[in-house]
Design a protein around this motif. Structure first.
Motif, PDB file in Angstrom:
ATOM      1  N   SER A 171       0.904  -1.232   0.093  1.00  0.00           N
ATOM      2  CA  SER A 171      -0.027  -0.109  -0.038  1.00  0.00           C
ATOM      3  C   SER A 171       0.431   1.079  -0.128  1.00  0.00           C
ATOM      4  O   SER A 171       0.684   1.963  -0.586  1.00  0.00           O
ATOM      5  CB  SER A 171      -1.027   0.366   1.615  1.00  0.00           C
ATOM      6  OG  SER A 171      -1.326   1.050   1.235  1.00  0.00           O
ATOM      7  N   ARG A 181      -1.514   4.001  -1.415  1.00  0.00           N
ATOM      8  CA  ARG A 181      -2.833   4.240  -1.240  1.00  0.00           C
ATOM      9  C   ARG A 181      -2.592   4.695  -0.175  1.00  0.00           C
ATOM     10  O   ARG A 181      -3.678   4.841   0.348  1.00  0.00           O
ATOM     11  CB  ARG A 181      -3.068   2.742  -1.677  1.00  0.00           C
ATOM     12  CG  ARG A 181      -3.733   2.390  -3.398  1.00  0.00           C
ATOM     13  CD  ARG A 181      -3.874   0.999  -2.245  1.00  0.00           C
ATOM     14  NE  ARG A 181      -3.863  -0.053  -3.709  1.00  0.00           N
ATOM     15  CZ  ARG A 181      -3.745  -0.986  -4.580  1.00  0.00           C
ATOM     16  NH1 ARG A 181      -3.347  -1.678  -3.872  1.00  0.00           N
ATOM     17  NH2 ARG A 181      -3.692  -0.594  -6.025  1.00  0.00           N
ATOM     18  N   SER A 182      -1.705   4.812   0.709  1.00  0.00           N
ATOM     19  CA  SER A 182      -1.241   5.308   2.340  1.00  0.00           C
ATOM     20  C   SER A 182       0.478   5.432   2.499  1.00  0.00           C
ATOM     21  O   SER A 182       0.657   5.270   1.842  1.00  0.00           O
ATOM     22  CB  SER A 182      -1.494   3.990   2.503  1.00  0.00           C
ATOM     23  OG  SER A 182      -0.963   3.620   3.341  1.00  0.00           O
TER      24      SER A 182
END
Length: 67
Positions: free
Chosen positions: A33, A38-39
């Motif tokens: 991620s 995404r993060s």
């Protein structure tokens, strides 16, 4: 930028997402991620990553180009 640098460092040192996750105490899904953007890791995790790869935080987050 952090995701790109993280993936680059992992490939450079031949470390899998699973291995890195184990070393810094997060799952390999979390590493994925981060790499995909995404993060974003919190500051404590950024420090763990930088220490693991022996690079500066400035390099890790893309402020400078020299590790």
């Amino acid at each position: 930028m952090l995701g790109e640098r993280l993936a680059l460092l992992r490939r450079r040192d031949h470390v899998s997402q699973k291995e890195l996750g184990k070393e810094i105490n997060v799952s390999h899904y979390t590493i994925s991620s981060y790499e995909k953007g995404r993060s974003e890791p919190n500051d404590e995790i950024k420090v763990r990553i930088a220490r693991y790869f022996n690079v500066s935080l400035d390099y890790l987050v893309g402020l400078i180009d020299e590790p």
